[in-house]
Design an enzyme around this catalytic site. Structure first.
Site, PDB file in Angstrom:
ATOM      1  N   SER A   1       0.695  -1.416   0.039  1.00 43.49           N
ATOM      2  CA  SER A   1      -0.080   0.097  -0.211  1.00 43.49           C
ATOM      3  C   SER A   1       0.991   1.233  -0.006  1.00 43.49           C
ATOM      4  O   SER A   1       0.352   2.193  -0.633  1.00 43.49           O
ATOM      5  CB  SER A   1      -1.105  -0.089   1.348  1.00 43.49           C
ATOM      6  OG  SER A   1      -1.886  -1.054   1.237  1.00 43.49           O
ATOM      7  N   CYS A  36      -1.501  -6.193   3.039  1.00 42.03           N
ATOM      8  CA  CYS A  36      -2.917  -5.704   3.523  1.00 42.03           C
ATOM      9  C   CYS A  36      -3.755  -6.538   2.070  1.00 42.03           C
ATOM     10  O   CYS A  36      -4.728  -7.088   2.790  1.00 42.03           O
ATOM     11  CB  CYS A  36      -3.048  -4.267   3.360  1.00 42.03           C
ATOM     12  SG  CYS A  36      -4.802  -3.666   3.712  1.00 42.03           S
ATOM     13  N   CYS A  57      -5.398  -7.463   5.921  1.00 42.67           N
ATOM     14  CA  CYS A  57      -6.484  -6.784   5.974  1.00 42.67           C
ATOM     15  C   CYS A  57      -7.765  -7.266   5.238  1.00 42.67           C
ATOM     16  O   CYS A  57      -8.741  -7.640   5.864  1.00 42.67           O
ATOM     17  CB  CYS A  57      -6.416  -5.129   5.767  1.00 42.67           C
ATOM     18  SG  CYS A  57      -4.781  -4.743   6.400  1.00 42.67           S
ATOM     19  N   LYS A 115      -8.542 -11.150   5.688  1.00 43.10           N
ATOM     20  CA  LYS A 115      -8.949 -11.300   6.909  1.00 43.10           C
ATOM     21  C   LYS A 115     -10.287 -10.836   7.241  1.00 43.10           C
ATOM     22  O   LYS A 115     -11.251 -11.427   7.839  1.00 43.10           O
ATOM     23  CB  LYS A 115      -8.104 -10.688   7.829  1.00 43.10           C
ATOM     24  CG  LYS A 115      -8.343 -10.650   9.425  1.00 43.10           C
ATOM     25  CD  LYS A 115      -7.571  -9.665  10.195  1.00 43.10           C
ATOM     26  CE  LYS A 115      -7.905  -8.192   9.995  1.00 43.10           C
ATOM     27  NZ  LYS A 115      -7.038  -7.156  10.619  1.00 43.10           N
ATOM     28  N   LYS A 116     -10.728  -9.603   6.770  1.00 45.40           N
ATOM     29  CA  LYS A 116     -12.044  -8.927   6.906  1.00 45.40           C
ATOM     30  C   LYS A 116     -13.107  -9.619   6.390  1.00 45.40           C
ATOM     31  O   LYS A 116     -14.094  -9.784   6.790  1.00 45.40           O
ATOM     32  CB  LYS A 116     -12.086  -7.462   6.586  1.00 45.40           C
ATOM     33  CG  LYS A 116     -13.305  -6.536   6.914  1.00 45.40           C
ATOM     34  CD  LYS A 116     -13.326  -6.596   8.471  1.00 45.40           C
ATOM     35  CE  LYS A 116     -14.456  -5.945   8.951  1.00 45.40           C
ATOM     36  NZ  LYS A 116     -14.580  -4.364   8.684  1.00 45.40           N
ATOM     37  N   TYR A 139      -4.708  -2.445  -8.398  1.00 43.96           N
ATOM     38  CA  TYR A 139      -3.215  -1.951  -8.288  1.00 43.96           C
ATOM     39  C   TYR A 139      -2.152  -1.945  -9.148  1.00 43.96           C
ATOM     40  O   TYR A 139      -1.849  -0.945  -9.576  1.00 43.96           O
ATOM     41  CB  TYR A 139      -2.831  -2.726  -7.099  1.00 43.96           C
ATOM     42  CG  TYR A 139      -3.091  -2.482  -5.775  1.00 43.96           C
ATOM     43  CD1 TYR A 139      -2.205  -2.091  -4.709  1.00 43.96           C
ATOM     44  CD2 TYR A 139      -4.228  -2.286  -5.220  1.00 43.96           C
ATOM     45  CE1 TYR A 139      -2.492  -1.414  -3.466  1.00 43.96           C
ATOM     46  CE2 TYR A 139      -4.797  -1.950  -3.729  1.00 43.96           C
ATOM     47  CZ  TYR A 139      -3.831  -1.627  -3.089  1.00 43.96           C
ATOM     48  OH  TYR A 139      -3.883  -1.137  -1.791  1.00 43.96           O
ATOM     49  N   TYR A 186      -3.396  -8.610  18.289  1.00 47.14           N
ATOM     50  CA  TYR A 186      -4.346  -8.523  17.627  1.00 47.14           C
ATOM     51  C   TYR A 186      -4.741  -9.413  16.465  1.00 47.14           C
ATOM     52  O   TYR A 186      -5.883 -10.001  16.442  1.00 47.14           O
ATOM     53  CB  TYR A 186      -4.807  -7.192  16.994  1.00 47.14           C
ATOM     54  CG  TYR A 186      -3.912  -6.644  15.826  1.00 47.14           C
ATOM     55  CD1 TYR A 186      -4.393  -6.887  14.381  1.00 47.14           C
ATOM     56  CD2 TYR A 186      -2.766  -6.287  16.007  1.00 47.14           C
ATOM     57  CE1 TYR A 186      -3.787  -6.517  13.490  1.00 47.14           C
ATOM     58  CE2 TYR A 186      -1.956  -5.714  14.872  1.00 47.14           C
ATOM     59  CZ  TYR A 186      -2.101  -6.271  13.658  1.00 47.14           C
ATOM     60  OH  TYR A 186      -1.608  -5.583  12.529  1.00 47.14           O
ATOM     61  N   ILE A 187      -3.629  -9.947  15.822  1.00 44.19           N
ATOM     62  CA  ILE A 187      -3.626 -10.894  14.658  1.00 44.19           C
ATOM     63  C   ILE A 187      -4.130 -12.210  15.444  1.00 44.19           C
ATOM     64  O   ILE A 187      -5.103 -12.899  14.750  1.00 44.19           O
ATOM     65  CB  ILE A 187      -2.249 -11.076  14.059  1.00 44.19           C
ATOM     66  CG1 ILE A 187      -2.063  -9.950  13.220  1.00 44.19           C
ATOM     67  CG2 ILE A 187      -2.591 -12.299  12.953  1.00 44.19           C
ATOM     68  CD1 ILE A 187      -0.753  -9.811  12.429  1.00 44.19           C
ATOM     69  N   GLU A 234      -7.821 -11.969  16.544  1.00 38.50           N
ATOM     70  CA  GLU A 234      -8.612 -12.165  15.368  1.00 38.50           C
ATOM     71  C   GLU A 234      -9.027 -13.348  14.768  1.00 38.50           C
ATOM     72  O   GLU A 234     -10.268 -13.678  14.488  1.00 38.50           O
ATOM     73  CB  GLU A 234      -8.271 -11.186  14.452  1.00 38.50           C
ATOM     74  CG  GLU A 234      -8.487  -9.496  14.702  1.00 38.50           C
ATOM     75  CD  GLU A 234      -7.812  -8.526  13.772  1.00 38.50           C
ATOM     76  OE1 GLU A 234      -7.886  -7.560  13.722  1.00 38.50           O
ATOM     77  OE2 GLU A 234      -6.867  -9.065  13.048  1.00 38.50           O
ATOM     78  N   ARG A 239      -1.811  -6.738  24.727  1.00 42.79           N
ATOM     79  CA  ARG A 239      -0.686  -5.923  25.338  1.00 42.79           C
ATOM     80  C   ARG A 239      -0.613  -4.574  24.811  1.00 42.79           C
ATOM     81  O   ARG A 239      -0.630  -4.659  23.582  1.00 42.79           O
ATOM     82  CB  ARG A 239       0.416  -6.279  25.456  1.00 42.79           C
ATOM     83  CG  ARG A 239       1.751  -5.915  26.344  1.00 42.79           C
ATOM     84  CD  ARG A 239       2.965  -6.513  26.646  1.00 42.79           C
ATOM     85  NE  ARG A 239       3.487  -7.017  25.371  1.00 42.79           N
ATOM     86  CZ  ARG A 239       4.294  -6.440  24.767  1.00 42.79           C
ATOM     87  NH1 ARG A 239       4.893  -5.278  25.219  1.00 42.79           N
ATOM     88  NH2 ARG A 239       4.877  -6.965  23.610  1.00 42.79           N
ATOM     89  N   THR A 289      -1.946   0.076   7.335  1.00 41.90           N
ATOM     90  CA  THR A 289      -1.972   0.182   5.977  1.00 41.90           C
ATOM     91  C   THR A 289      -2.465   1.658   5.823  1.00 41.90           C
ATOM     92  O   THR A 289      -1.757   2.440   5.036  1.00 41.90           O
ATOM     93  CB  THR A 289      -2.947  -0.666   5.372  1.00 41.90           C
ATOM     94  OG1 THR A 289      -2.832  -2.175   5.523  1.00 41.90           O
ATOM     95  CG2 THR A 289      -3.326  -0.200   3.989  1.00 41.90           C
ATOM     96  N   HIS A 311     -30.994   7.763  18.686  1.00 42.54           N
ATOM     97  CA  HIS A 311     -31.488   6.747  19.640  1.00 42.54           C
ATOM     98  C   HIS A 311     -32.538   5.996  18.856  1.00 42.54           C
ATOM     99  O   HIS A 311     -33.287   6.669  18.071  1.00 42.54           O
ATOM    100  CB  HIS A 311     -32.475   7.467  20.761  1.00 42.54           C
ATOM    101  CG  HIS A 311     -33.161   6.681  21.565  1.00 42.54           C
ATOM    102  ND1 HIS A 311     -32.507   5.713  22.516  1.00 42.54           N
ATOM    103  CD2 HIS A 311     -34.277   6.230  21.760  1.00 42.54           C
ATOM    104  CE1 HIS A 311     -33.584   4.679  23.473  1.00 42.54           C
ATOM    105  NE2 HIS A 311     -34.454   5.214  22.828  1.00 42.54           N
ATOM    106  N   GLU A 341     -24.871   6.061  21.166  1.00 42.56           N
ATOM    107  CA  GLU A 341     -25.380   7.267  21.957  1.00 42.56           C
ATOM    108  C   GLU A 341     -24.950   7.215  23.255  1.00 42.56           C
ATOM    109  O   GLU A 341     -24.785   8.192  23.913  1.00 42.56           O
ATOM    110  CB  GLU A 341     -27.189   7.130  22.118  1.00 42.56           C
ATOM    111  CG  GLU A 341     -27.719   5.786  22.755  1.00 42.56           C
ATOM    112  CD  GLU A 341     -29.129   6.050  22.858  1.00 42.56           C
ATOM    113  OE1 GLU A 341     -29.663   7.063  23.301  1.00 42.56           O
ATOM    114  OE2 GLU A 341     -29.807   4.994  22.515  1.00 42.56           O
TER     115      GLU A 341
END
Length: 452
Positions: free
Chosen positions: A14, A43, A48, A51-52, A99, A178-179, A182, A205, A311, A435, A440
Site C-alpha cells: 500500500s 494488506c 486486512c 481477514k476482514k 493496483y 490483535y492478529i 482476530e 498488550r 495500512t 436513539h 448514543e
C-alpha cells in the site's frame, strides 16, 4: 549524473504503490517499482482484506441464531470453506489487478522481481539487471515471526491460513496480539475448535486494560479456550495430528498450530546495511520525521520502518514522501491520534490514550459503561458492550475513546475525527444522542466512574 528513474520503489504494498503512483501522476516523475510476490502487499493479499472477508463469513453463524430469535425460520448446513476460498482468491486477484492497472495508468514501470539495493542510487533485480534512480524508496513491509523451538517447522502463520485446503477441526493459536485474537474469533465462528495460548497475563498488550479484559471474557464466553500465562515447549507430528507440549501441562493434539507472535520488518538480504542504511535492532529501517534514512537518497515507508504498522499510515507516509521529495513541500506524516480497530468478536475500536497511559500524564476522569445492547439482548445473548472515554481533568479534552461492540470499527472512525479536532467532554455532552443506538452512550455518560 543521469539516472534511469527519478524514483525506484522496492515493494508493491500500500505505501509503495501510493508513493509510486503519486510521484508519477502528480509530480511527473519517472518511476520504476519492483515487487517479488503479488501487487498489493500484506494488506490486500494476506492481511486486512482477506481477514476482514473471513470476519464477515465467521459472523453469519451467530447472525442466523439471532434470526431465529427474531422469528425467522432458518435452516443451516456446514460452512463451505472451499467455495469461500475460491471466491476469496478471485476477489484478491481482482484487487491486485486494480493496483497494477492504476500504476500502469500513472506511467509506472513495473518489474515482477525481487530487488535489492546495490548502492545508494542503484537497484539490482533478481536477473542481475541494474537500474539507477535519483531516489530509492524501501517499502517492503513485514513478515510473521516464528520463534525457533523443537517442532517449529510444523506451524503455520497468518500468511498460510488463507490458503488452507480445509479448515482444521482443532486449532491452537499461539500469541496474544490483535492478529492472534482476530483469527481465534474467526476460526471459532467458522466452527473450528479453538485453543489460544498467550504467555502474558492478558491479551492485547498495549491497549486499554479494561477493554482487554472485556474482550478476553467475551472470547471465552464464545467458546474459545483462552489459556493465559501459557506457551508451547515442543511440537511433535503424529498420526493423530500435531502433539503440543505446553508449559501449563495442558498437552493436547491439534490439526493445525497457527503462530501469531509478532511481525518483523522485511529487510533481510536487501543490501541495505552494505549500502550504508542504518537498521534498528529488530531490522527496521531507521528514518527521520520525513522518512529519510541515513543515506540521503534512500527513504522508507510502511511496516519496514516499524513506526505505526497500519495500512492507512503507510499510505499517508507514502503521500508525505512524495510531497517532500517531488513537490517541494516538506511534509511529516502525522502519527498522532491514529484510530484503529481489532476485528475480534465483538470488535474493538480505539483512538488516543488508554486509561493507564493517560493517568501517567496527569489527573483524568474516566467515563465508562457496559451494557447488553438491544439487538442481541432481545435475541437472548448475554454479550455486553463497553463504551469508554478518558478525559483530561484540567483541559477537559477527550484523550482516549475505547469501544468494544459490534461495529466498533465504524464508530471509532467518527469518534476519531472529534478527538483529533480536540473535542472536550462537554462537546460530547452537548451533542444530541441518536436513539436507539449503542453509540448514543458516548454522549450520555454524565458522571465519571473513576478519577485520578
Amino acid at each position: 549524473m543521469s539516472f534511469d528513474y527519478d524514483l525506484f520503489v522496492i515493494g508493491g504494498g500500500s505505501g509503495g504503490v501510493r508513493a509510486a503512483r503519486l510521484a508519477a501522476s502528480e509530480a511527473g516523475a519517472r518511476v520504476g517499482l519492483a515487487e517479488e510476490y503479488r501487487m498489493g502487499g500484506t494488506c490486500v493479499i494476506r492481511g486486512c482484506v482477506p481477514k476482514k472477508l473471513m470476519v464477515f463469513a465467521s459472523g453469519f453463524a451467530g447472525a442466523m441464531q439471532d434470526a431465529r430469535a427474531y422469528g425467522w425460520e432458518v435452516t443451516t448446513g456446514g460452512f463451505d470453506w472451499t467455495g469461500f476460498r475460491t471466491k476469496l482468491e478471485a476477489e484478491l486477484s481482482r484487487l491486485e489487478g486494480i493496483y497494477r492497472t492504476n500504476l500502469q495508468k500513472a506511467g509506472v514501470e513495473i518489474f515482477d522481481s525481487r530487488a535489492t539495493l546495490a548502492d545508494p542510487h542503484t537497484v539490482q533485480l533478481a536477473d542481475g539487471t541494474r537500474k539507477t534512480a535519483k531516489h530509492v524508496l524501501i517499502a517492503t513491509g513485514g513478515r510473521p515471526f516464528v520463534p525457533d523451538f523443537p517442532g517449529s517447522e510444523h506451524v503455520i502463520t497468518s500468511n498460510e491460513v488463507f490458503k488452507l485446503d480445509a479448515l482444521p477441526g482443532r486449532v491452537l493459536i499461539v500469541g496474544g496480539g490483535y492478529i492472534a485474537c482476530e483469527f481465534a474469533c474467526i476460526l471459532n465462528g467458522l466452527g473450528v475448535e479453538v485453543t489460544q495460548y498467550y504467555r502474558g497475563a492478558q491479551i492485547l498488550r498495549g491497549f486499554d486494560e479494561e477493554a482487554r479484559g472485556h474482550i478476553a471474557g467475551a472470547m471465552q464466553d464464545n467458546g474459545i479456550d483462552l489459556r493465559l500465562g501459557t506457551n508451547v515447549q515442543r511440537i511433535d507430528k503424529t498420526a493423530e495430528g500435531l502433539w503440543v507440549k505446553s508449559t501449563d501441562g495442558h498437552d493436547a493434539v491439534y490439526d493445525a498450530v497457527l503462530y501469531a507472535t509478532g511481525r518483523v520488518p522485511n529487510t533481510e538480504g536487501l543490501g541495505l546495511v552494505e549500502a550504508g542504511v542504518t537498521l534498528k535492532g529488530n531490522g527496521a529501517v531507521e528514518v527521520d520525521a520525513y522518512s529519510q534514512s541515513a543515506i540521503p537518497s534512500v527513504y522508507a515507508v510502511g511496516d519496514v520502518t516499524d513506526r505505526i504498522n497500519l495500512t492507512p499510515v503507510a499510505i499517508r507516509e507514502g503521500a508525505a514522501f512524495v510531497e517532500t521529495v517531488f513537490k517541494g513541500n516538506p511534509t511529516k506524516p502525522d502519527h498522532d491520534l491514529v484510530p484503529g480497530a481489532v476485528f475480534t468478536q465483538p470488535e474493538f475500536g480505539t483512538v488516543g490514550l488508554s486509561e493507564e497511559a493517560a493517568r501517567e500524564r496527569g489527573p483524568i476522569e474516566v467515563y465508562a459503561t457496559a451494557f447488553r445492547p438491544m439487538q442481541t439482548g432481545f435475541a437472548g445473548r448475554e454479550e455486553r458492550v463497553l463504551m469508554k472515554l478518558v478525559v483530561c481533568a484540567e483541559t477537559r479534552r477527550v484523550l482516549g475513546c475505547h469501544i468494544v461492540a459490534d461495529g466498533a470499527g465504524e464508530m471509532i472512525q467518527l469518534a476519531g475525527i472529534a478527538i483529533k479536532m480536540g473535542a472536550t467532554k462537554e462537546d460530547f455532552d452537548r451533542t444530541v444522542a441518536v436513539h436507539p443506538t449503542m453509540a448514543e452512550e458516548l454522549v450520555t455518560m454524565k458522571a465519571p466512574v473513576r478519577t485520578g
